[in-house]
Design a protein around this motif. Structure first.
Motif, PDB file in Angstrom:
ATOM      1  N   GLU A  26     -30.945  36.398  -2.419  1.00  0.00           N
ATOM      2  CA  GLU A  26     -30.720  37.357  -3.507  1.00  0.00           C
ATOM      3  C   GLU A  26     -30.345  36.602  -4.754  1.00  0.00           C
ATOM      4  N   VAL A  27     -30.522  37.270  -5.898  1.00  0.00           N
ATOM      5  CA  VAL A  27     -30.227  36.662  -7.190  1.00  0.00           C
ATOM      6  C   VAL A  27     -29.370  37.634  -7.993  1.00  0.00           C
ATOM      7  N   THR A  28     -28.301  37.099  -8.578  1.00  0.00           N
ATOM      8  CA  THR A  28     -27.428  37.886  -9.444  1.00  0.00           C
ATOM      9  C   THR A  28     -27.695  37.472 -10.883  1.00  0.00           C
ATOM     10  N   VAL A  29     -27.935  38.459 -11.739  1.00  0.00           N
ATOM     11  CA  VAL A  29     -28.153  38.205 -13.159  1.00  0.00           C
ATOM     12  C   VAL A  29     -26.851  38.479 -13.884  1.00  0.00           C
ATOM     13  N   SER A  30     -26.357  37.478 -14.625  1.00  0.00           N
ATOM     14  CA  SER A  30     -25.121  37.650 -15.386  1.00  0.00           C
ATOM     15  C   SER A  30     -25.347  37.167 -16.809  1.00  0.00           C
ATOM     16  N   ALA A  31     -24.327  37.292 -17.629  1.00  0.00           N
ATOM     17  CA  ALA A  31     -24.422  36.836 -19.015  1.00  0.00           C
ATOM     18  C   ALA A  31     -24.629  35.325 -19.086  1.00  0.00           C
ATOM     19  N   ASN A  32     -24.199  34.608 -18.058  1.00  0.00           N
ATOM     20  CA  ASN A  32     -24.329  33.153 -18.034  1.00  0.00           C
ATOM     21  C   ASN A  32     -25.645  32.686 -17.432  1.00  0.00           C
ATOM     22  N   GLY A  33     -26.468  33.598 -16.941  1.00  0.00           N
ATOM     23  CA  GLY A  33     -27.749  33.216 -16.353  1.00  0.00           C
ATOM     24  C   GLY A  33     -27.891  33.760 -14.948  1.00  0.00           C
ATOM     25  N   LEU A  34     -28.683  33.062 -14.143  1.00  0.00           N
ATOM     26  CA  LEU A  34     -28.976  33.499 -12.784  1.00  0.00           C
ATOM     27  C   LEU A  34     -28.153  32.706 -11.774  1.00  0.00           C
ATOM     28  N   VAL A  35     -27.669  33.400 -10.751  1.00  0.00           N
ATOM     29  CA  VAL A  35     -26.969  32.759  -9.632  1.00  0.00           C
ATOM     30  C   VAL A  35     -27.675  33.209  -8.357  1.00  0.00           C
ATOM     31  N   ALA A  36     -28.205  32.228  -7.616  1.00  0.00           N
ATOM     32  CA  ALA A  36     -28.941  32.528  -6.395  1.00  0.00           C
ATOM     33  C   ALA A  36     -28.024  32.408  -5.190  1.00  0.00           C
ATOM     34  N   THR A  37     -28.129  33.381  -4.265  1.00  0.00           N
ATOM     35  CA  THR A  37     -27.429  33.317  -2.985  1.00  0.00           C
ATOM     36  C   THR A  37     -28.456  32.850  -1.958  1.00  0.00           C
ATOM     37  N   LEU A  38     -28.141  31.736  -1.311  1.00  0.00           N
ATOM     38  CA  LEU A  38     -29.073  31.110  -0.383  1.00  0.00           C
ATOM     39  C   LEU A  38     -28.847  31.597   1.043  1.00  0.00           C
ATOM     40  N   ASP A  39     -29.809  31.326   1.919  1.00  0.00           N
ATOM     41  CA  ASP A  39     -29.697  31.719   3.320  1.00  0.00           C
ATOM     42  C   ASP A  39     -28.562  30.991   4.027  1.00  0.00           C
ATOM     43  N   THR A  40     -28.069  29.907   3.438  1.00  0.00           N
ATOM     44  CA  THR A  40     -26.948  29.152   4.001  1.00  0.00           C
ATOM     45  C   THR A  40     -25.613  29.782   3.623  1.00  0.00           C
ATOM     46  N   GLY A  41     -25.639  30.773   2.735  1.00  0.00           N
ATOM     47  CA  GLY A  41     -24.413  31.411   2.260  1.00  0.00           C
ATOM     48  C   GLY A  41     -23.901  30.796   0.969  1.00  0.00           C
ATOM     49  N   ASP A  42     -24.485  29.676   0.560  1.00  0.00           N
ATOM     50  CA  ASP A  42     -24.086  29.014  -0.681  1.00  0.00           C
ATOM     51  C   ASP A  42     -24.630  29.774  -1.883  1.00  0.00           C
ATOM     52  N   GLU A  43     -23.916  29.657  -3.000  1.00  0.00           N
ATOM     53  CA  GLU A  43     -24.396  30.203  -4.266  1.00  0.00           C
ATOM     54  C   GLU A  43     -24.738  29.039  -5.168  1.00  0.00           C
ATOM     55  N   LEU A  44     -25.859  29.159  -5.864  1.00  0.00           N
ATOM     56  CA  LEU A  44     -26.336  28.072  -6.719  1.00  0.00           C
ATOM     57  C   LEU A  44     -26.787  28.654  -8.039  1.00  0.00           C
ATOM     58  N   ALA A  45     -26.178  28.150  -9.130  1.00  0.00           N
ATOM     59  CA  ALA A  45     -26.571  28.590 -10.462  1.00  0.00           C
ATOM     60  C   ALA A  45     -27.936  27.979 -10.789  1.00  0.00           C
ATOM     61  N   VAL A  46     -28.846  28.801 -11.255  1.00  0.00           N
ATOM     62  CA  VAL A  46     -30.185  28.344 -11.599  1.00  0.00           C
ATOM     63  C   VAL A  46     -30.112  27.777 -13.017  1.00  0.00           C
ATOM     64  N   THR A  47     -29.922  26.475 -13.100  1.00  0.00           N
ATOM     65  CA  THR A  47     -29.769  25.788 -14.385  1.00  0.00           C
ATOM     66  C   THR A  47     -30.680  24.568 -14.416  1.00  0.00           C
ATOM     67  N   ASN A  48     -30.529  23.754 -15.449  1.00  0.00           N
ATOM     68  CA  ASN A  48     -31.319  22.529 -15.564  1.00  0.00           C
ATOM     69  C   ASN A  48     -31.085  21.625 -14.371  1.00  0.00           C
ATOM     70  N   GLY A  49     -32.137  21.066 -13.844  1.00  0.00           N
ATOM     71  CA  GLY A  49     -32.037  20.132 -12.723  1.00  0.00           C
ATOM     72  C   GLY A  49     -32.230  20.761 -11.365  1.00  0.00           C
ATOM     73  N   VAL A  50     -32.188  22.085 -11.266  1.00  0.00           N
ATOM     74  CA  VAL A  50     -32.390  22.765  -9.980  1.00  0.00           C
ATOM     75  C   VAL A  50     -33.888  22.763  -9.683  1.00  0.00           C
ATOM     76  N   THR A  51     -34.216  22.379  -8.460  1.00  0.00           N
ATOM     77  CA  THR A  51     -35.617  22.346  -8.038  1.00  0.00           C
ATOM     78  C   THR A  51     -35.972  23.631  -7.304  1.00  0.00           C
ATOM     79  N   ILE A  52     -37.110  24.220  -7.692  1.00  0.00           N
ATOM     80  CA  ILE A  52     -37.604  25.438  -7.047  1.00  0.00           C
ATOM     81  C   ILE A  52     -38.932  25.104  -6.386  1.00  0.00           C
ATOM     82  N   LYS A  53     -39.024  25.350  -5.069  1.00  0.00           N
ATOM     83  CA  LYS A  53     -40.275  25.064  -4.321  1.00  0.00           C
ATOM     84  C   LYS A  53     -40.801  26.338  -3.723  1.00  0.00           C
TER      85      LYS A  53
END
Length: 133
Positions: free
Chosen positions: A106-133
């Motif tokens: 899932e992805v949360t949209v906030s004023a600071n951008g996008l935050v992705a919730t991964l299948d591992t339970g971790d949250e990762l801000a979608v910012t510069n340097g993040v790789t999307i495959k």
């Protein structure tokens, strides 16, 4: 009523923008009403220059258009964020350092951008340097 003329269009634009931002009900008609009242109550020995009146009217019109443009840009940016959020669900994200990785649930949209919730339970801000495959 003594009204001091504003000597700088930048100061006029700034004060008009502040007034417009702080008072939602302030619009073009309100400005015209205030301008008419200012003309009625001015000192007859030192009347306001017509050029200054036109400059104030033009400045207010510019501020009003800038506010409308900003609202439209905010809506466009929000739409872009939602489109981007939908496009990364189900894809693999990896942090810039490679320590956090997983499939986006899932992805949360906030004023600071996008935050992705991964299948591992971790949250990762979608910012510069993040790789999307």
């Amino acid at each position: 009523m003594d009204v001091n003329p504003v000597s700088s269009s930048t100061a006029t634009a700034t004060s008009a923008a502040d007034a417009a931002a702080s008072k939602v009900g302030l619009d073009y008609d309100t400005f015209l009403t205030l301008l008419v009242q200012q003309m009625k109550n001015q000192d007859p020995t030192e009347p306001m220059d017509a050029t200054e009146q036109i400059a104030q009217l033009a400045t207010f019109s510019q501020v009003e258009q800038t506010i409308k443009t900003n609202k439209n840009l905010e809506m466009l940016l929000q739409s872009s964020n939602l489109t981007q959020a939908g496009s990364i669900i189900g894809r693999t994200l990896t942090s810039h350092d490679g320590e956090v990785s997983g499939i986006v649930q899932e992805v949360t949209v906030s004023a600071n951008g996008l935050v992705a919730t991964l299948d591992t339970g971790d949250e990762l801000a979608v910012t510069n340097g993040v790789t999307i495959k």
